[in-house]
Design a protein around this motif. Structure first.
Motif, PDB file in Angstrom:
ATOM      1  N   ARG A 104       2.714   3.703  -8.186  1.00 26.19           N
ATOM      2  CA  ARG A 104       2.594   5.064  -7.676  1.00 26.19           C
ATOM      3  C   ARG A 104       3.957   5.646  -7.400  1.00 26.19           C
ATOM      4  NH1 ARG A 104      -2.538   5.847  -3.695  1.00 26.19           N
ATOM      5  NH2 ARG A 104      -4.082   5.267  -5.239  1.00 26.19           N
ATOM      6  N   LEU A 105       4.075   6.943  -7.505  1.00 24.21           N
ATOM      7  CA  LEU A 105       5.256   7.629  -6.987  1.00 24.21           C
ATOM      8  C   LEU A 105       4.788   8.417  -5.767  1.00 24.21           C
ATOM      9  CD1 LEU A 105       6.926   8.996 -10.278  1.00 24.21           C
ATOM     10  CD2 LEU A 105       7.625   7.010  -8.922  1.00 24.21           C
ATOM     11  N   ASP A 106       5.634   8.457  -4.735  1.00 27.88           N
ATOM     12  CA  ASP A 106       5.284   9.198  -3.523  1.00 27.88           C
ATOM     13  C   ASP A 106       5.079  10.666  -3.839  1.00 27.88           C
ATOM     14  OD1 ASP A 106       6.154   6.888  -2.291  1.00 27.88           O
ATOM     15  OD2 ASP A 106       8.096   7.756  -1.742  1.00 27.88           O
ATOM     16  N   THR A 109       8.272  12.348  -4.564  1.00 29.07           N
ATOM     17  CA  THR A 109       9.083  11.776  -5.654  1.00 29.07           C
ATOM     18  C   THR A 109       8.591  12.372  -6.965  1.00 29.07           C
ATOM     19  OG1 THR A 109       9.315   9.704  -4.434  1.00 29.07           O
ATOM     20  CG2 THR A 109       9.758   9.617  -6.799  1.00 29.07           C
ATOM     21  N   TYR A 136      15.935   4.926 -10.705  1.00 29.43           N
ATOM     22  CA  TYR A 136      15.737   6.109  -9.869  1.00 29.43           C
ATOM     23  C   TYR A 136      17.062   6.836  -9.677  1.00 29.43           C
ATOM     24  CZ  TYR A 136      11.314   3.906  -8.798  1.00 29.43           C
ATOM     25  OH  TYR A 136      10.069   3.347  -8.919  1.00 29.43           O
ATOM     26  N   HIS A 189       7.022   2.479  -1.191  1.00 35.09           N
ATOM     27  CA  HIS A 189       8.161   3.297  -0.723  1.00 35.09           C
ATOM     28  C   HIS A 189       9.484   2.539  -0.819  1.00 35.09           C
ATOM     29  CE1 HIS A 189       5.591   6.149   2.014  1.00 35.09           C
ATOM     30  NE2 HIS A 189       5.296   6.234   0.735  1.00 35.09           N
ATOM     31  N   GLN A 190       9.641   1.757  -1.860  1.00 34.26           N
ATOM     32  CA  GLN A 190      10.756   0.799  -1.852  1.00 34.26           C
ATOM     33  C   GLN A 190      12.136   1.442  -1.743  1.00 34.26           C
ATOM     34  OE1 GLN A 190      10.509  -2.331  -4.670  1.00 34.26           O
ATOM     35  NE2 GLN A 190      12.564  -3.111  -4.229  1.00 34.26           N
ATOM     36  N   VAL A 191      12.376   2.475  -2.546  1.00 35.46           N
ATOM     37  CA  VAL A 191      13.727   3.056  -2.541  1.00 35.46           C
ATOM     38  C   VAL A 191      14.024   3.655  -1.164  1.00 35.46           C
ATOM     39  CG1 VAL A 191      15.234   4.785  -3.590  1.00 35.46           C
ATOM     40  CG2 VAL A 191      13.634   3.484  -5.030  1.00 35.46           C
ATOM     41  N   ARG A 192      13.061   4.390  -0.641  1.00 37.63           N
ATOM     42  CA  ARG A 192      13.275   5.022   0.673  1.00 37.63           C
ATOM     43  C   ARG A 192      13.496   3.960   1.749  1.00 37.63           C
ATOM     44  NH1 ARG A 192      11.742  10.424  -0.222  1.00 37.63           N
ATOM     45  NH2 ARG A 192      10.443  10.550  -2.076  1.00 37.63           N
ATOM     46  N   LEU A 205      14.350  12.102  -4.723  1.00 38.30           N
ATOM     47  CA  LEU A 205      14.123  10.876  -5.483  1.00 38.30           C
ATOM     48  C   LEU A 205      13.378  11.209  -6.778  1.00 38.30           C
ATOM     49  CD1 LEU A 205      14.307   7.786  -5.493  1.00 38.30           C
ATOM     50  CD2 LEU A 205      12.201   7.709  -4.144  1.00 38.30           C
TER      51      LEU A 205
END
Ligand code: URA
Length: 243
Positions: A104-106, A109, A136, A189-192, A205
């Motif tokens: 999934r993308l937020d 994002t 990203y 939400h890995q990057v965040r 993002l």
């Protein structure tokens, strides 16, 4: 070769309508099998034999979509607000097996998202063992402090509530508040969360690549998509050059 199945089941699984609708269309003569008027909803057929109002059936052998997810849309079927599925023909939503997004993308994002009804493809694209990276483009609230690249690459970064550290990830600095980050797994939400762990905050993002497939080469505008096959998609994402 596809296995023959009941005509009404085939059409309802492709999202055309419920079985009762199919019976009605047959009575009206809207359905043909090898050019002959269909006679019964129970007829055993394969999709390529069937025409509905003279047209071939829509993606009868599976559906895989390359999509430019816009900001503000949610990768869910049920939540309130704008759903990514609203960007596709309504009939696709009723298909069985159902379409689902690959990860999934937020909501906040944007970027490259694959949506497919192929469980094996979904697994190949998400399993860290298959080595399909996700890249990203990130803009940050505060300048990098300098230790992030090494920490993210170390394989030792623990995120709150997780029970094992993140796999090594590659951070590339464009300037002190703009970076690209290449991940080899996909956590919530890995990057965040990675930037929150180094006391920064992600302002924007975008997922720019899945493996070697880049959003820019697709030419897709936000909210638009193209269809493909699992085989073609795997070729696009596993070309030898690195994103
Ligand atoms: N990491 C995030 O924080 N959000 C996404 O949508 C994807 C990766």
């Amino acid at each position: 070769m596809m296995k023959p199945e009941r005509l009404d089941k085939l059409l309802s699984n492709l999202g055309y309508g419920i079985r009762k609708d199919v019976a009605h269309w047959i009575r009206r003569g809207w359905v043909t099998i090898d050019g002959e008027r269909a006679t019964s909803p129970a007829q055993k057929v394969v999709a390529d034999q069937v025409r509905l109002e003279g047209k071939e059936l829509d993606h009868a052998h599976g559906l895989t979509i390359i999509y430019h997810k816009p900001l503000g849309a949610v990768c869910s079927r049920k939540e309130d607000g704008l759903l990514i599925y609203e960007d596709f023909p309504e009939r696709w939503i009723g298909r069985k097996p159902p379409l689902s997004s690959v990860g999934r993308l937020d909501k906040e994002t944007s970027g490259l998202l694959i949506i497919t009804d192929d469980g094996q493809l979904n697994h190949q694209l998400t399993s860290p063992k298959k080595h399909i990276s996700k890249t990203y483009a990130v803009t940050l609230d505060k300048p990098l402090s300098g230790h992030e690249k090494a920490l993210f690459a170390s394989g030792k970064l623990m995120l709150e509530t997780d029970d094992r550290p993140c796999l090594p990830a590659e951070l590339n600095e464009i300037n002190e508040t703009e970076v690209t980050l290449v991940l080899h797994e996909g956590r919530y939400h890995q990057v965040r969360r990675m930037f929150a762990a180094v006391e920064n905050h992600v302002k924007t993002l975008t997922r720019t690549h899945i493996g070697s497939l880049s959003l820019s080469e697709t030419g897709l505008k936000p909210g638009s998509y193209q269809t493909t096959t699992p085989h073609e998609l795997m070729q696009l994402v596993t070309r030898s050059h690195k994103p």
